[in-house]
Design an enzyme around this catalytic site. Structure first.
Site, mmCIF file in Angstrom:
data_model
loop_
_atom_site.group_PDB
_atom_site.id
_atom_site.type_symbol
_atom_site.label_atom_id
_atom_site.label_comp_id
_atom_site.label_asym_id
_atom_site.label_seq_id
_atom_site.Cartn_x
_atom_site.Cartn_y
_atom_site.Cartn_z
ATOM 1 N N ALA A 83 7.013 -123.985 26.757
ATOM 2 C CA ALA A 83 7.021 -125.204 25.948
ATOM 3 C C ALA A 83 6.461 -124.931 24.549
ATOM 4 O O ALA A 83 6.908 -125.520 23.556
ATOM 5 C CB ALA A 83 6.200 -126.286 26.642
ATOM 6 N N GLU B 262 6.906 -122.588 22.588
ATOM 7 C CA GLU B 262 7.912 -122.056 21.648
ATOM 8 C C GLU B 262 8.994 -123.079 21.282
ATOM 9 O O GLU B 262 9.819 -122.817 20.401
ATOM 10 C CB GLU B 262 8.586 -120.802 22.242
ATOM 11 C CG GLU B 262 7.760 -119.546 22.172
ATOM 12 C CD GLU B 262 6.605 -119.500 23.156
ATOM 13 O OE1 GLU B 262 6.725 -120.111 24.238
ATOM 14 O OE2 GLU B 262 5.561 -118.889 22.834
ATOM 15 N N THR C 103 -2.062 -125.454 33.621
ATOM 16 C CA THR C 103 -1.966 -125.061 32.218
ATOM 17 C C THR C 103 -3.334 -125.126 31.552
ATOM 18 O O THR C 103 -3.904 -126.206 31.413
ATOM 19 C CB THR C 103 -0.978 -125.981 31.458
ATOM 20 O OG1 THR C 103 0.221 -126.055 32.211
ATOM 21 C CG2 THR C 103 -0.684 -125.460 30.079
ATOM 22 N N HIS D 266 -5.839 -125.248 28.583
ATOM 23 C CA HIS D 266 -5.735 -125.944 27.283
ATOM 24 C C HIS D 266 -4.531 -126.885 27.255
ATOM 25 O O HIS D 266 -3.832 -126.992 26.265
ATOM 26 C CB HIS D 266 -5.620 -124.950 26.114
ATOM 27 C CG HIS D 266 -6.483 -123.748 26.246
ATOM 28 N ND1 HIS D 266 -7.847 -123.837 26.414
ATOM 29 C CD2 HIS D 266 -6.185 -122.430 26.239
ATOM 30 C CE1 HIS D 266 -8.348 -122.623 26.514
ATOM 31 N NE2 HIS D 266 -7.364 -121.751 26.414
ATOM 32 N N PHE E 65 13.154 -135.952 23.125
ATOM 33 C CA PHE E 65 11.959 -135.350 23.721
ATOM 34 C C PHE E 65 12.087 -135.336 25.242
ATOM 35 O O PHE E 65 11.960 -136.369 25.899
ATOM 36 C CB PHE E 65 10.730 -136.165 23.291
ATOM 37 C CG PHE E 65 9.436 -135.477 23.579
ATOM 38 C CD1 PHE E 65 8.981 -134.455 22.763
ATOM 39 C CD2 PHE E 65 8.667 -135.854 24.664
ATOM 40 C CE1 PHE E 65 7.777 -133.818 23.031
ATOM 41 C CE2 PHE E 65 7.464 -135.222 24.936
ATOM 42 C CZ PHE E 65 7.021 -134.198 24.115
ATOM 43 N N ARG F 15 10.829 -136.157 38.595
ATOM 44 C CA ARG F 15 11.384 -136.586 37.300
ATOM 45 C C ARG F 15 12.547 -135.705 36.853
ATOM 46 O O ARG F 15 13.097 -135.901 35.780
ATOM 47 C CB ARG F 15 10.282 -136.539 36.234
ATOM 48 C CG ARG F 15 9.189 -137.533 36.523
ATOM 49 C CD ARG F 15 8.138 -137.493 35.460
ATOM 50 N NE ARG F 15 6.966 -138.240 35.885
ATOM 51 C CZ ARG F 15 5.823 -138.258 35.240
ATOM 52 N NH1 ARG F 15 5.695 -137.568 34.123
ATOM 53 N NH2 ARG F 15 4.807 -138.951 35.678
HETATM 54 C C1 DLZ Z 1 0.876 -120.046 29.209
HETATM 55 C C2 DLZ Z 1 1.555 -121.276 29.744
HETATM 56 C C3 DLZ Z 1 0.919 -122.050 30.707
HETATM 57 C C4 DLZ Z 1 -0.443 -121.737 31.227
HETATM 58 N N1 DLZ Z 1 1.507 -123.147 31.209
HETATM 59 C C5 DLZ Z 1 2.739 -123.482 30.761
HETATM 60 C C6 DLZ Z 1 3.392 -124.637 31.263
HETATM 61 O O1 DLZ Z 1 2.921 -125.377 32.124
HETATM 62 N N2 DLZ Z 1 4.624 -124.935 30.741
HETATM 63 C C7 DLZ Z 1 5.234 -124.170 29.786
HETATM 64 O O2 DLZ Z 1 6.368 -124.501 29.352
HETATM 65 N N3 DLZ Z 1 4.642 -123.075 29.315
HETATM 66 C C8 DLZ Z 1 3.415 -122.695 29.772
HETATM 67 N N4 DLZ Z 1 2.803 -121.584 29.303
HETATM 68 C C9 DLZ Z 1 3.555 -120.727 28.360
HETATM 69 C C10 DLZ Z 1 3.429 -121.145 26.897
HETATM 70 O O3 DLZ Z 1 4.220 -122.296 26.652
HETATM 71 C C11 DLZ Z 1 3.938 -120.008 25.997
HETATM 72 O O4 DLZ Z 1 5.249 -119.679 26.330
HETATM 73 C C12 DLZ Z 1 3.100 -118.742 26.120
HETATM 74 O O5 DLZ Z 1 1.738 -119.045 25.878
HETATM 75 C C13 DLZ Z 1 3.541 -117.661 25.090
HETATM 76 O O6 DLZ Z 1 3.378 -118.116 23.775
#
Ligand code: DLZ
Length: 291
Positions: free
Chosen positions: A187, A189, A217, A219, A244, A258
């Site tokens: 997400a 990116e 996740t 942070h 979105f 969902r």
């Molecule tokens: C690192 C991370 C974590 C912990 N959780 C998610 C998530 O729940 N959903 C998601 O789309 N991406 C997660 N990521 C990955 C980050 O979005 C990102 O791709 C990485 O930190 C690399 O920049």
């Protein structure tokens, strides 16, 4: 209390059933609950409104099924495409009438997907008939270009969101070669990819799809805030609508609900919002040009 009306139409053969199902599915009706039981089967197609109308003194027309639509010309395009795909080049044009004016301020044409089975499609000339007219987008994706940015993280969910978004776009008339899918790692990116593609101005709308799970996740709040801010900022600064479709859920189960299980498919909803915004933008441009 009256709740709804169902007109049951027994098909004369399995082939006729399959043809009618294919025809109505192409038109973008909402699916009802199909059923299949020891050789009997049924497939409901739902419309937001229905009514039962008795008439007296009116000549028997070619059909008793009148389907009111918005964007009659776009619906005609979908039907012409279906006829061209399913019938010979000689036969297809015979199965659709010219569009004609009616005496009640609307336009109508008829289509005959199966010989002898005729449906009328019609649209009010002035849909709100005297009520104050608001400018609003339609749900036709004809001629519009879309980019879908989809995160690979939690792909078991994001693949379903993507499926929902594509279902909505194609059922609304988008062409496959005008829907571009971009995969990003997570997400985080999404905003950068969304902005990059929006800045090209080669698409009319961007659909963003991802899933952030709070439990897993680190942070979470910081990531979510940045993702939503980035997508919003890209939308505002490029002028390209960004739908979105980034889910924020406590658990995987909630996210699955969902993404097509119990709580609709947010990918479908995001695509629908994108289609509506593209249409609204076009109407605003047309209105500005005509004033
Ligand atoms: C690192 C991370 C974590 C912990 N959780 C998610 C998530 O729940 N959903 C998601 O789309 N991406 C997660 N990521 C990955 C980050 O979005 C990102 O791709 C990485 O930190 C690399 O920049």
């Amino acid at each position: 209390m009256i709740k709804g009306i169902t007109l049951v139409r027994p098909a004369s053969s399995p082939a006729v059933y399959d043809t009618l199902v294919s025809f109505f599915a192409a038109l973008g009706f909402e699916d009802g609950q199909s059923w299949n039981r020891e050789g009997d089967r049924g497939r409901p197609f739902l419309a937001p409104l229905g009514n039962l109308e008795f008439v007296d003194g009116m000549k028997q027309g070619a059909t008793d099924t009148w389907i009111e639509v918005t964007q009659l010309d776009a619906v005609r395009g979908v039907i012409e495409h279906w006829l061209a795909t399913n019938l010979s080049a000689a036969e297809a044009p015979k199965r659709i009438s010219e569009t004609a004016e009616t005496f009640w301020k609307s336009r109508v044409f008829t289509a005959e997907p199966v010989p002898g089975i005729v449906y009328a499609f019609w649209e009010w000339d002035e849909p709100l008939r005297g009520k104050p007219v608001a400018l609003a987008g339609d749900l036709s994706a004809e001629g519009a270009k879309f980019a879908i940015i989809v995160a690979r993280w939690n792909s078991v969910i994001t693949d379903r969101l993507l499926e929902g978004a594509l279902d909505c776009l194609y059922r609304s008339g988008a062409r496959k070669d005008e829907v571009h899918i971009l995969r990003v790692p997570g997400a985080w990116e999404i905003p950068a990819a969304a902005r990059k593609v929006a800045e090209t101005k080669l698409v009319d709308a961007v659909i963003t799809l991802g899933v952030l799970l709070r439990g897993e996740t680190a942070h979470y709040e910081a990531i979510y805030n940045e993702v939503s801010r980035g997508i919003g900022q890209s939308q505002q600064e490029t002028g390209i609508p960004h739908a979105f479709g980034v889910l924020t859920c406590e658990t995987l189960e909630q996210a699955l609900d969902r993404a097509g299980l119990k709580a609709g498919n947010k990918g479908f909803e995001a695509a629908s919002a994108a289609i509506e915004m593209v249409s609204l933008n076009r109407k605003i441009d047309q209105k500005v040009a005509s004033e």
